[in-house]
Design an enzyme around this catalytic site. Structure first.
Site, PDB file in Angstrom:
ATOM      1  N   GLU A 106       0.821  -1.214   0.000  1.00  0.00           N
ATOM      2  CA  GLU A 106       0.000   0.000   0.000  1.00  0.00           C
ATOM      3  C   GLU A 106       0.852   1.259   0.000  1.00  0.00           C
ATOM      4  O   GLU A 106       0.459   2.274  -0.588  1.00  0.00           O
ATOM      5  CB  GLU A 106      -0.953  -0.031   1.187  1.00  0.00           C
ATOM      6  CG  GLU A 106      -2.012  -1.118   1.026  1.00  0.00           C
ATOM      7  CD  GLU A 106      -2.916  -1.268   2.226  1.00  0.00           C
ATOM      8  OE1 GLU A 106      -4.142  -1.297   2.029  1.00  0.00           O
ATOM      9  OE2 GLU A 106      -2.388  -1.379   3.353  1.00  0.00           O
ATOM     10  N   GLU A 126      -4.509  -9.442   3.416  1.00  0.00           N
ATOM     11  CA  GLU A 126      -5.425  -9.107   4.508  1.00  0.00           C
ATOM     12  C   GLU A 126      -6.639 -10.034   4.579  1.00  0.00           C
ATOM     13  O   GLU A 126      -7.131 -10.323   5.681  1.00  0.00           O
ATOM     14  CB  GLU A 126      -5.887  -7.648   4.373  1.00  0.00           C
ATOM     15  CG  GLU A 126      -4.842  -6.630   4.823  1.00  0.00           C
ATOM     16  CD  GLU A 126      -3.801  -6.313   3.769  1.00  0.00           C
ATOM     17  OE1 GLU A 126      -2.954  -5.444   4.002  1.00  0.00           O
ATOM     18  OE2 GLU A 126      -3.819  -6.955   2.687  1.00  0.00           O
TER      19      GLU A 126
END
Length: 250
Positions: A106, A126
């Site tokens: 990210e 995730e």
């Protein structure tokens, strides 16, 4: 220091320096990156930033041990690592060696360009922990590559190497291991030769097209529900215990 900065003419090299944790993001890293962004933004002699990690790894994402101890990897108003939601006017280039995992990926997505080593690894795992990529991954990845390819990475949580990332269109330059920082700095120097006001205008226009602020607000609601779920707790326990999770929610 957890984050080091070094100037090279108009370019600011920002290095996450926690190689013993694969440059995982704790509170010190988050605030160090926020300070580095301020340095880049406030110094008129600096035009472009390069973000990298020490010790052959970009970043393994959030430091789970630090988080469990009560540290936050977020900076108010700037999101994860002090960068994910920072509204920068100056371009930032990621130089990715080794793992860019979870929040590390990210961070790369928060940059405007990515230079990657052939053996780099990009992943958003995730969903394997009962969460979503809440530091911008679920928002930005579908803007960077075709929808179905982004969904494969987001829904499987499986990583891809630098070569595959280049094939997907995620990477601007693919280089041999150890050459990313130098290549990214060369690219940054080329960008730095252009008009600063025009560079800032490009960033504002692109950011406006993507409506990232609205997307982050919607995502915050989804994350709050997931963090309150039994599945999230099971995902974290399973990861810590090195076993497959047993999902109970439908």
């Amino acid at each position: 220091m957890s984050v080091r900065t070094e100037t090279s003419g108009p370019v600011l090299l920002i290095t996450i320096d926690r190689p013993e944790t694969r440059n995982a993001v704790d509170a010190a890293v988050a605030h160090g990156l926020a300070d580095a962004v301020d340095q880049l933004e406030q110094d008129n002699a600096l035009r472009v930033g390069v973000l990298t990690g020490a010790g052959g790894t970009f970043s393994a994402g959030m430091d789970l041990k630090a988080a469990l101890a009560g540290q936050s990897p977020d900076v108010p108003g700037r999101g994860f690592a002090g960068l994910a939601q920072a509204e920068m006017t100056k371009p930032l280039v990621a130089a990715v060696e080794g793992w860019a995992l979870g929040g590390g990926f990210e961070l790369a997505l928060a940059c405007d360009l990515i230079v990657a080593a052939e053996d780099a690894k990009f992943g958003l795992p995730e969903v394997k922990r009962g969460l979503i990529a809440g530091g911008g991954g679920a928002i930005r990845l579908p803007q960077r590559i075709p929808h179905h390819l982004a969904m494969e990475l987001l829904l499987t949580g499986d990583p891809v190497d630098g070569r595959r990332a280049a094939e997907l269109g995620l990477v601007n330059r693919l280089v041999a291991p150890g050459e990313t920082a130098a290549t990214a700095t060369e690219l940054a120097q080329r960008i730095a030769g252009n008009a600063p006001l025009a560079l800032a205008a490009v960033k504002r226009v692109v950011r406006g097209l993507n409506n990232e602020a609205g997307a982050f607000a919607t995502q915050a609601e989804e994350l709050a529900a997931l963090k309150a779920s039994d599945d999230m707790r099971e995902g974290m326990r399973a990861f810590a215990e090195r076993r497959d999770p047993v999902w109970r929610s439908a």
